[in-house]
Design a protein around this motif. Structure first.
Motif, PDB file in Angstrom:
ATOM      1  N   UNK A  28       0.835  -1.205   0.000  1.00  0.00           N
ATOM      2  CA  UNK A  28       0.000   0.000   0.000  1.00  0.00           C
ATOM      3  C   UNK A  28       0.871   1.258   0.000  1.00  0.00           C
ATOM      4  N   UNK A  31       2.499   1.620  -3.429  1.00  0.00           N
ATOM      5  CA  UNK A  31       1.512   2.047  -4.436  1.00  0.00           C
ATOM      6  C   UNK A  31       1.237   3.540  -4.314  1.00  0.00           C
ATOM      7  N   UNK A  35       2.033   6.364  -7.133  1.00  0.00           N
ATOM      8  CA  UNK A  35       0.939   7.206  -7.650  1.00  0.00           C
ATOM      9  C   UNK A  35       1.222   8.685  -7.422  1.00  0.00           C
ATOM     10  N   UNK A  36       1.700   9.002  -6.204  1.00  0.00           N
ATOM     11  CA  UNK A  36       1.998  10.402  -5.888  1.00  0.00           C
ATOM     12  C   UNK A  36       3.063  10.977  -6.806  1.00  0.00           C
ATOM     13  N   UNK A  40      -0.146   8.880 -11.723  1.00  0.00           N
ATOM     14  CA  UNK A  40      -0.874   7.863 -12.506  1.00  0.00           C
ATOM     15  C   UNK A  40      -1.850   7.081 -11.626  1.00  0.00           C
ATOM     16  N   UNK A  41      -2.955   6.660 -12.235  1.00  0.00           N
ATOM     17  CA  UNK A  41      -3.925   5.794 -11.565  1.00  0.00           C
ATOM     18  C   UNK A  41      -3.479   4.347 -11.771  1.00  0.00           C
ATOM     19  N   UNK A  42      -2.828   3.782 -10.794  1.00  0.00           N
ATOM     20  CA  UNK A  42      -2.201   2.468 -10.987  1.00  0.00           C
ATOM     21  C   UNK A  42      -3.224   1.358 -11.184  1.00  0.00           C
ATOM     22  N   UNK A  43      -4.449   1.589 -10.762  1.00  0.00           N
ATOM     23  CA  UNK A  43      -5.472   0.550 -10.947  1.00  0.00           C
ATOM     24  C   UNK A  43      -5.786   0.308 -12.423  1.00  0.00           C
TER      25      UNK A  43
ATOM     26  N   UNK B 201      -7.603   5.638   5.775  1.00  0.00           N
ATOM     27  CA  UNK B 201      -8.186   6.884   5.298  1.00  0.00           C
ATOM     28  C   UNK B 201      -9.561   6.583   4.737  1.00  0.00           C
ATOM     29  N   UNK B 259      -6.461  10.781  -7.576  1.00  0.00           N
ATOM     30  CA  UNK B 259      -5.841   9.665  -8.293  1.00  0.00           C
ATOM     31  C   UNK B 259      -6.050   8.390  -7.485  1.00  0.00           C
ATOM     32  N   UNK B 260      -6.000   7.269  -8.191  1.00  0.00           N
ATOM     33  CA  UNK B 260      -6.340   5.973  -7.614  1.00  0.00           C
ATOM     34  C   UNK B 260      -5.123   5.059  -7.674  1.00  0.00           C
ATOM     35  N   UNK B 261      -4.458   4.874  -6.534  1.00  0.00           N
ATOM     36  CA  UNK B 261      -3.270   4.009  -6.552  1.00  0.00           C
ATOM     37  C   UNK B 261      -3.614   2.524  -6.666  1.00  0.00           C
ATOM     38  N   UNK B 265      -8.209   2.728  -3.221  1.00  0.00           N
ATOM     39  CA  UNK B 265      -7.586   3.859  -2.530  1.00  0.00           C
ATOM     40  C   UNK B 265      -7.851   5.140  -3.331  1.00  0.00           C
ATOM     41  N   UNK B 267      -6.503   9.277  -3.541  1.00  0.00           N
ATOM     42  CA  UNK B 267      -5.702  10.394  -3.051  1.00  0.00           C
ATOM     43  C   UNK B 267      -6.328  11.660  -3.622  1.00  0.00           C
ATOM     44  N   UNK B 367       1.582  10.819   1.769  1.00  0.00           N
ATOM     45  CA  UNK B 367       0.645  11.454   0.837  1.00  0.00           C
ATOM     46  C   UNK B 367      -0.071  12.600   1.535  1.00  0.00           C
ATOM     47  N   UNK B 368      -0.031  13.778   0.913  1.00  0.00           N
ATOM     48  CA  UNK B 368      -0.747  14.936   1.426  1.00  0.00           C
ATOM     49  C   UNK B 368      -2.038  15.065   0.627  1.00  0.00           C
TER      50      UNK B 368
END
Lengths: 81, 381
Positions: A28, A31, A35-36, A40-43, B201, B259-261, B265, B267, B367-368
């Motif tokens: 987590x 990931x 992403x940060x 990118x949206x890794x999903x 979160x 965004x979706x990691x 999730x 952010x 992550x902020x």
């Protein structure tokens, strides 16, 4: 464009950095960090997705950075690293 | 037993709070206070106790089953050494005049030093017992502060928020046993057996399918000029199917970026307002090329109730610390859901000491983010 590359890279990173106790929590964190740093949206990256070269390069740049620290990582189609 | 180990309380004065949260062998205290308080006076009352502490100004606060939305009250939580095995408090100067590189470097160094002092291996921390709580000065970006921590040790889990205050965004501050003012304070903690922590979160949004807004031009990290190669306001309105004339604070609050990691999730990066032309100002930093998804709000009650009860199911929670976006506080007020959601926390965690505050942004594991509640639950066993 290359098929399924980011999915494969992520699996490699999880294997190298997220084994052992609390592997899911470690995944987590990784990931979120990717992403940060890539935006990118890794999903969206699956074994079947056609991944733009720019996206692949963004992911590679982050995993080779100091936080994740896989500076010697090289993507190979089968059995990487 | 835990009742003597962890206590939270809210009152009109810091003296009343300190009197009510006495635990055996206090190991750590955390405080949140309304914008009408002089932080130096609060700090003066806490310091003589010689207990490590952090705290900050807020935009409303949670204590047990109640939200306090005034500007005067103070809430506090004290946790005993039976739970806190080792702790280091330190601060990083987050003054807006400092460069991001300087903040990042100081944050990295202070985090490394803190870990050394309490023998936490930043490359391989105890994922259930080693944690850091962050309270960042809320009128500057928390991103370099968090980046420094991630550079020091990505796997040490961190949680927290940026200090809040009035919605004029003029004044806010952080206090701690190691400095106060325009600082980012962190408490690096190792928990005693049999205590562990869980963090998570929750944000109450659902995705608009197939609506992606790629950041194609930035003026600075919090100022988007173009999305999808078009003026940012135009692209945002097109995606929502509304005319430019309908861009209001409510539209921004209800239709946010993120965004979706993976694994559901999210952010979230919220839009503060439009600029004087066709750009959009955001509440946290954005990098070029970010492929934002567009999300719309859903009920805070339903999403929080489901998510928190799923995560904490079958866990013996002994304390709960919440970092909840000021925009979520405002949304609850406007929807008259304040009492209902406060009661939800009491229903989910009956009699468990709880504390929280309205933040100017929230953070979790580097992550902020915005429009989210991040939380730390201390559990036994």
């Amino acid at each position: 464009m290359q098929k399924g590359v980011i999915y494969k890279i992520l699996q490699d990173v999880y294997k190298l950095r997220c084994s052992g106790v609390m592997a899911e929590v470690r995944q987590r964190i990784i990931r979120m960090q990717i992403s940060l740093k890539t935006g990118l949206n890794l999903n969206e990256y699956t074994p079947e997705s056609m991944d733009p070269d720019d996206d692949i390069q963004r992911v590679l740049n982050v995993i080779k950075g100091s936080e994740i620290g896989l500076e010697h990582y090289q993507y190979k189609k089968e059995g990487s690293v | 037993m835990e009742k003597n180990c962890i206590i939270s309380y809210g009152a009109k004065t810091i003296e009343e709070v300190l009197s009510a949260i006495k635990v055996n062998n206090p190991g750590f205290m955390i405080f949140f206070y309304g914008a009408g308080n002089d932080y130096k006076k609060i700090e003066e009352k806490i310091k003589p106790l010689h207990v490590p502490f952090i705290g900050c100004m807020d935009a409303g606060r949670l204590v047990s089953g109640e939200y306090l939305l005034d500007e005067t009250t103070v809430v506090g939580m004290s946790i005993s050494k039976e739970i806190i095995s080792m702790i280091v408090i330190d601060t990083v100067d987050l003054s807006p005049s400092r460069s991001r590189d300087d903040i990042r470097a100081e944050s990295r160094m202070k985090f490394q030093e803190a870990a050394q002092r309490i023998h936490i291996d930043l490359n391989n921390p105890d994922m259930e017992k080693d944690v850091a709580i962050n309270l960042a000065f809320g009128l500057n970006s928390a991103t370099p502060f968090l980046e420094g921590q991630s550079e020091a040790g990505l796997m040490l889990q961190t949680i927290g928020g940026s200090s809040g205050g009035k919605t004029d965004f003029i004044e806010t501050n952080v206090i701690s046993s190691s400095g106060s003012g325009h600082v980012g304070a962190f408490a690096m903690i190792h928990l005693n057996d049999p205590y562990k922590f869980i963090m998570d979160r929750v944000s109450s949004f659902t995705s608009y399918e197939e609506k992606t807004l790629k950041v194609t031009k930035l003026a600075d990290p919090r100022h988007i000029l173009e999305l999808n190669g078009k003026p940012a306001t135009n692209a945002y309105c097109e995606a929502l199917g509304i005319p430019l004339s309908e861009l209001t604070p409510e539209i921004f609050a209800n239709n946010t970026l993120g965004i979706d990691p993976g694994d559901g999730e999210r952010l979230i990066t919220s839009i503060m307002k439009k600029d004087d032309k066709t750009g959009l100002l955001t509440y946290n930093d954005v990098i070029p090329g970010t492929q934002f998804k567009l999300y719309r709000t859903i009920s805070q009650y339903d999403e929080r109730s489901r998510s928190i009860s799923d995560v904490l199911k079958n866990k013996k929670v002994v304390g709960y610390i919440s970092f909840d976006c000021i925009l979520c506080y405002i949304a609850r007020n406007s929807l008259n859901e304040v009492k209902e959601i406060a009661a939800m926390y009491e229903k989910l965690l009956p009699g468990i000491p709880k504390i929280g505050f309205g933040t100017f942004s929230e953070n979790i594991c580097g992550a902020n983010i915005n429009q989210t509640e991040t939380y730390l639950a201390i559990i036994k066993g």
